[in-house]
Write a protein that holds these residues in place. Structure first.
Motif, PDB file in Angstrom:
ATOM      1  N   UNK A   1       0.834  -1.214   0.000  1.00 35.69           N
ATOM      2  CA  UNK A   1       0.000   0.000   0.000  1.00 35.69           C
ATOM      3  C   UNK A   1       0.864   1.257   0.000  1.00 35.69           C
ATOM      4  N   UNK A   2       2.063   1.184   0.585  1.00 37.25           N
ATOM      5  CA  UNK A   2       2.979   2.319   0.517  1.00 37.25           C
ATOM      6  C   UNK A   2       3.416   2.542  -0.924  1.00 37.25           C
ATOM      7  N   UNK A   3       3.664   1.484  -1.645  1.00 33.28           N
ATOM      8  CA  UNK A   3       4.037   1.607  -3.057  1.00 33.28           C
ATOM      9  C   UNK A   3       2.915   2.284  -3.845  1.00 33.28           C
ATOM     10  N   UNK A   4       1.669   1.913  -3.581  1.00 31.98           N
ATOM     11  CA  UNK A   4       0.543   2.558  -4.247  1.00 31.98           C
ATOM     12  C   UNK A   4       0.574   4.065  -4.004  1.00 31.98           C
ATOM     13  N   UNK A   5       0.853   4.447  -2.751  1.00 30.27           N
ATOM     14  CA  UNK A   5       0.883   5.873  -2.408  1.00 30.27           C
ATOM     15  C   UNK A   5       2.013   6.599  -3.122  1.00 30.27           C
ATOM     16  N   UNK A   6       3.205   6.014  -3.116  1.00 31.14           N
ATOM     17  CA  UNK A   6       4.351   6.722  -3.701  1.00 31.14           C
ATOM     18  C   UNK A   6       4.304   6.752  -5.220  1.00 31.14           C
ATOM     19  N   UNK A   7       3.503   5.873  -5.824  1.00 33.08           N
ATOM     20  CA  UNK A   7       3.369   5.872  -7.273  1.00 33.08           C
ATOM     21  C   UNK A   7       2.127   6.612  -7.755  1.00 33.08           C
ATOM     22  N   UNK A   8       1.367   7.177  -6.834  1.00 33.71           N
ATOM     23  CA  UNK A   8       0.157   7.919  -7.190  1.00 33.71           C
ATOM     24  C   UNK A   8       0.543   9.230  -7.883  1.00 33.71           C
TER      25      UNK A   8
END
Length: 323
Positions: free
Chosen positions: A271-278
């Motif tokens: 979920x952190x990856x989702x945030x940083x790639x948003x």
């Protein structure tokens, strides 16, 4: 009928785990607390809250950002390191985790690499090297030449002894082979006041602190401390274009207590990856001088290990001691 445990084990074997399981059952079972070592209101707090909000949308549970300033962020780090390792208490850790073991070895956690479990990278933000207009230099090379011609006559401020922008100055002084005087302040704002007034001649400043005075012409930006250019100041080159390999930034990454179940860490990393790639979040934070950076737990662990060694060596070689 296949029971729930069998389904969970089958999901793990197939690499499919829509929700992480902890020793307490399904995770997250309640709101998650994200502890930070900085007071509300600054860019660090703003970025943390923006990332937390994006992660919250993925998890379906509230994330409560809990500022715990103090002890060069050791108060927040110690709280998380000593928390129950169930994934409900997290740390938005910073570069200070790499600095404190050498600068203030009495602080806890004494070895964050052993007491905190990396989850993933969050962001990086560089510093702006800017000068009072009385200094004739208009580039890094010209500043180095001017400092060598005037040893000990240039005063450079920082937000405090051992702060990342102070260590950037020490690295610059070492790599450039120059003699400039360090003047520590209690925060960036009072240093900027003296820079505007010409009582000091330069400093590496946080982006949002430097931008207003640079844009009004009260100071002159000559370089960025990161290897990459800053979108907010696209015409200002990195120090690294003059001093190869120079890279000094403030970073944040997400950590959990050691012992947190691996499925929880994996879900957090996802979920952190989702945030940083948003893309929207990237654009929003770029306006604050913050560059979101995707990096898994192994990347963050390597960064912490590398910077613990490099900043520690610089601190020891320069004989830096806390105020």
């Amino acid at each position: 009928m296949t029971d729930r445990r069998s389904l969970l084990l089958a999901g793990l074997a197939a690499g499919i785990l829509p929700r992480a399981a902890s020793a307490q059952g399904e995770w997250p079972a309640r709101p998650v607390t994200m502890v930070t070592g900085y007071a509300p209101g600054g860019v660090t707090d703003l970025a943390t809250r923006a990332i937390a909000e994006r992660i919250q949308r993925e998890l379906g549970q509230p994330i409560v950002v809990d500022p715990k300033p103090g002890g060069a962020t050791s108060v927040s780090a110690t709280q998380v390191a000593q928390s129950r390792p169930d994934g409900h208490t997290l740390l938005m850790g910073t570069t200070s985790l790499a600095i404190n073991p050498a600068l203030q070895p009495g602080l806890t956690p004494r070895d964050p690499r052993q007491e905190l479990a990396p989850v993933g990278m969050a962001y990086r933000t560089p510093f702006v090297l800017h000068l009072h207009p009385d200094v004739p230099a208009r580039s890094t090379a010209e500043l180095i030449a001017y400092a060598k011609a005037n040893p000990g006559r240039l005063n450079f401020g920082s937000s405090g002894t051992g702060a990342v922008n102070h260590l950037c100055l020490e690295m610059f002084r070492r790599e450039a082979g120059i003699d400039v005087v360090h003047i520590p302040y209690r925060g960036g704002a009072p240093a900027l006041i003296d820079l505007r007034a010409g009582r000091i001649q330069g400093m590496f400043a946080a982006v949002l602190e430097a931008l207003p005075v640079v844009r009004e012409g009260a100071t002159r930006a000559i370089a960025i401390s990161s290897k990459d250019r800053l979108p907010l100041l696209p015409d200002v080159p990195p120090v690294a274009e003059t001093l190869a390999g120079f890279d000094g930034v403030f970073w944040q990454g997400l950590f959990a207590p050691v012992g947190t179940p691996q499925p929880v860490l994996d879900r957090l990393g996802a979920v952190l990856r989702v945030a940083t790639e948003d893309a929207g979040l990237r654009a929003r934070l770029a306006e604050q001088g913050v560059a979101l950076q995707t990096g898994d737990a192994a990347f963050l662990a390597r960064l912490l290990a590398t910077e613990t060694e490099s900043w520690g060596r610089l601190i020891r070689d320069a004989g830096i001691r806390p105020e």
